[in-house]
Design an enzyme around this catalytic site. Structure first.
Site, PDB file in Angstrom:
ATOM      1  CG  HIS A  67      -3.639   2.691 -11.429  1.00 27.85           C
ATOM      2  ND1 HIS A  67      -2.314   2.454 -11.151  1.00 27.85           N
ATOM      3  CD2 HIS A  67      -4.235   2.861 -10.217  1.00 27.85           C
ATOM      4  CE1 HIS A  67      -2.125   2.465  -9.846  1.00 27.85           C
ATOM      5  NE2 HIS A  67      -3.271   2.722  -9.259  1.00 27.85           N
ATOM      6  CE1 TYR A 123      -4.510  -3.583  -2.440  1.00 34.29           C
ATOM      7  CE2 TYR A 123      -3.986  -1.266  -2.146  1.00 34.29           C
ATOM      8  CZ  TYR A 123      -3.813  -2.449  -2.818  1.00 34.29           C
ATOM      9  OH  TYR A 123      -2.928  -2.515  -3.871  1.00 34.29           O
ATOM     10  CB  THR A 183       1.779  -1.533  -5.222  1.00 34.23           C
ATOM     11  OG1 THR A 183       0.938  -2.384  -6.016  1.00 34.23           O
ATOM     12  CG2 THR A 183       1.906  -0.168  -5.869  1.00 34.23           C
TER      13      THR A 183
END
Length: 772
Positions: free
Chosen positions: A473, A589, A602
């Site tokens: 990630h 979230y 993000t």
């Protein structure tokens, strides 16, 4: 070994007559072709750098300006207002290649034209940046576009009408703005007021006020200074502190997975499917290197930042004791492959030519047919990447820093990407609901030692030809790998294809050197570390409950009839499902993107709003009229859409507070408010999966060519992770994760609540079942 000999350009032996050299013409030829290929890449990068650097200008526009200046001079019209004559006087008179008056005049006009051209590029680029800083279009009602926005759209189209390359807009994208502290604090308090009782909220209000008046002004000054100096005030800190400094295992906690097309199947031949997929990926990498991929455009007008794509290939996360680092290479000509506990190196090129799918299939089939057993310690070696980062860093330093272990590890870490040839079959059988969850589990963690979790991504091929990805990630977010995956599955299905036997098209070249088996010398001390990491990873994997399902009653087609955004519809349904599951609301979230800004990644949308909780409570009470419930739902949907837009336009809450917290740590300033905000758990973490970023095929013509999206592990030990893909007009895929060790959560139970919540909200609007 045969493959080792073929990799050597020359051999020599010592004889009584001297040294006898034996040159390998074929090896030298391959080295020569590789060198030519490298220089071609360098020249392409130089050319693209020039074209990107002058965008929205072009060499042709420069030539037009020069011709106009020269033509006007011959017509006795001085458009330079004397500047050409001034430049001519400044040139040396009796030296260099411009001694004649005609040459000096032409050179002066070329210099003037170049200056005008560069000023024009700078003006147009700054104008485009100013236009892209306008985000009012996002807040306008659908179908009610203002005249100002229409004029703005025309101007943006005019300035970006020339065919852009992938990175053409990077210099024209605006910087992510730093919100004001009062605005962020106000939005934060608004986001938690309905989640706290009066006493807790009053305490948080006092902490917020103290922070805003005493601590924040100093921190904000440093943050504003960074925003002026750095390209993006968030991204580098986010990458370092959220990802690279994390010491917990990447598997489940950070890496996520991506699924294949699940309703259609082109072949059952494992090696063939992998041959097409790997070939398509290298085709994509070639387009990436040449910047031939079109930038992603919102509404076909607004460009998205493409910088995350730079590290898609040839990238590995290298473990460190305190922090990891991302190692990115400009090129790699091989992939690393794992099968039955053995590691192989497979070359992707023959000389300067990319291997064809049929040749790649043959290479992978050779690995599948190889009967050799794993070396001692080799079978579970990849578990080091699945366990704790500190343990892996120490083992890497102690056992893999020299000799054959270093050479073998380099082959993996310097590969374009990692490939796992699994021995099991997985996929989606609509008649067996559990099949999708098992498929997801296999992609998320496998058997804990058959994925190299440090690589930018691992391409997984199951025995029945089904594919999938496990993605690290830190280097990028999910839409980036989704862009690659859409290209791969589209190219595989509609451009490369298969023979009737299921094999790749064409004939293989049997003279290709076979894949190279990587050699290891793993001592018993290292094997003990590997086993320890494996046990840590296995305990983590066994604790993950994953429930994946396809929601068939409706998709975005029906949701649009409810006159709301599909994302808002699903998010409100998640709130209703969570309240029914846990009997309370929680901090939620949802990931949104900030890629309209340069190097944006993000931002968090806090989707559990006061309006959504009001709607959920009214639904649960069951005493309200449908008209009242519809009104509450629309208010909740409008609030959610507004929160999403604010997050996308740089006015979010959490990234700003995160950066203020980082500054406070650098300055040694203590802030109880920031410490509490950043320690709050996200017990419901959600994400919508992007789709159709590139049009490889018409989804209306091929409605069954749907990937099922992907998923991730739960963020909190007593929480849920939910990802979803609104896949076309009539279906939605959900991936729900939780932990067996928590007595409060159950992924399948929550998934059933999601199903019911979606149906209950749809029934509010009385949409006939025939229209669903």
């Amino acid at each position: 070994m045969a493959e080792a000999h073929q990799a050597v350009a020359f051999q020599f032996t010592v004889t009584p007559e001297g040294v006898d050299f034996r040159l390998s013409r074929e090896a030298l030829k391959q080295i020569y072709l590789s060198g030519i290929n490298s220089w071609k890449k360098r020249l392409i990068r130089i050319k693209n750098g020039i074209l990107r650097g002058v965008y929205p200008g072009s060499p042709t526009s420069w030539l037009v300006v020069v011709i106009t200046t020269v033509g006007s001079s011959y017509c006795n019209v001085d458009i330079s207002r004397g500047l050409v004559c001034y430049i001519q006087r400044c040139l040396p008179e009796r030296c260099g290649p411009y001694r004649t008056p005609q040459t000096r005049a032409l050179l002066s006009m070329a210099v003037f034209s170049t200056g005008v051209w560069m000023m024009g590029i700078f003006f147009f680029r700054q104008t485009l940046k100013l236009l892209l800083s306008y985000h009012g279009w996002m807040f306008e009602m659908h179908g009610k576009t203002s005249c100002f926005t229409k004029v703005w759209a025309i101007c943006v189209r005019l300035l970006s009408s020339r065919r852009p390359m992938l990175y053409s807009f990077q210099a024209s994208l605006p910087k992510l703005p730093v919100p004001s502290v009062p605005a962020t604090v106000h939005r934060y308090l608004e986001s938690v007021q309905h989640l706290l009782d009066d006493e807790e909220y009053c305490r948080m209000e006092v902490l917020a006020k103290e922070f805003q008046e005493k601590t924040a002004p100093r921190l904000q000054k440093y943050l504003v200074l960074k925003s002026w100096w750095a390209t993006n005030y968030v991204s580098d800190w986010w990458e370092e502190y959220v990802y690279l400094r994390g010491r917990t295992p990447l598997m489940v906690n950070s890496n996520y997975y991506v699924m294949d097309l699940v309703l259609v199947k082109n072949t059952d031949v494992q090696a063939a499917r992998l041959g097409n997929a790997v070939h398509a990926m290298i085709m994509y990498r070639r387009k990436l290197d040449r910047e031939e991929i079109k930038p992603v455009m919102a509404l076909g007008i607004v460009p998205m930042c493409s910088y995350q794509m730079e590290r898609m290939f040839n990238t590995t996360r290298i473990p460190g004791k305190d922090a990891d680092v991302l190692q990115h290479l400009t090129d790699s000509r091989h992939v690393a492959v794992y099968h039955k506990g053995r590691f192989f190196k497979v070359w992707l090129y023959e000389g300067s030519h990319l291997l064809k799918p049929r040749d790649l299939e043959m290479q992978f089939q050779r690995i599948l047919d190889d009967p050799s057993p794993p070396q001692p310690g080799e079978e579970r070696l990849a578990a080091l990447t699945a366990g704790g980062r500190v343990e892996w860093a120490q083992a890497r330093q102690a056992f893999f820093s020299s000799g054959k272990n270093k050479a073998a590890l380099d082959a993996i870490e310097r590969a374009a990407f990692f490939v796992a040839l699994d021995e099991e079959s997985h996929g989606y059988d609509p008649e067996d609901e559990a099949s999708l969850s098992l498929y997801g589990k296999a992609l998320l963690h496998g058997n804990c030692c058959n994925r190299w979790f440090d690589k930018s991504f691992t391409l997984i091929a199951f025995k029945n030809g089904q594919l999938g990805l496990n993605t690290e990630h830190a280097w990028a977010d999910a839409p980036i790998i989704g862009h690659l995956w859409e290209f791969v599955v589209g190219t595989d299905a509609f451009h490369l294809g298969y023979a009737e036997t299921g094999h790749c098209l064409g004939k293989p070249n049997p003279l290709l050197a076979p894949p190279q088996r990587l050699q290891w010398d793993i001592p018993e001390q290292c094997q003990a570390v590997i086993e320890s990491s494996y046990q840590v990873a296995k305990a983590l994997a066994d604790d993950v409950e994953l429930y994946c399902f396809q929601f068939l009653p409706f998709g975005k087609g029906l949701i649009k009839k409810c006159r709301t955004s599909p994302d808002a519809f699903v998010q409100i349904a998640l709130q209703l499902a969570h309240f029914r599951d846990r009997g309370k609301f929680c901090l939620t979230y949802e990931a949104s993107m900030t890629r309209m800004f340069r190097e944006g990644r993000t931002e968090t949308v806090r989707s559990c709003t006061r309006e959504s909780t009001a709607f959920v409570q009214a639904m649960v009470e069951g005493r309200h009229m449908k008209a009242d419930l519809q009104d509450l739902f629309r208010k909740a949907a409008e609030k959610h859409q507004n929160m999403y837009r604010l997050a996308m336009t740089g006015a979010g809450i959490d990234r700003h507070l995160f950066c203020l917290y980082v500054v406070s740590k650098y300055l040694g300033v203590s802030s109880p408010f920031l410490a509490e905000v950043l320690s709050e758990p996200w017990r419901l973490s959600t994400s919508q999966i992007a789709q159709f970023q590139i049009r490889m095929f018409d989804p209306n013509k091929y409605p069954n060519h749907l990937a099922a999206g992907g998923g991730f592990g739960p963020v909190a030990d007593d929480g849920y992770g939910v990802s979803y893909m609104i896949a076309g007009e009539n279906t939605i895929f959900f991936h729900v994760s939780s932990k067996f060790s928590s007595s409060e959560t159950n992924a399948q139970r929550f998934g059933n609540h999601i199903r019911q919540a979606l149906l209950d909200i749809a029934d509010l609007f009385q949409v006939p079942k025939a229209d669903r």
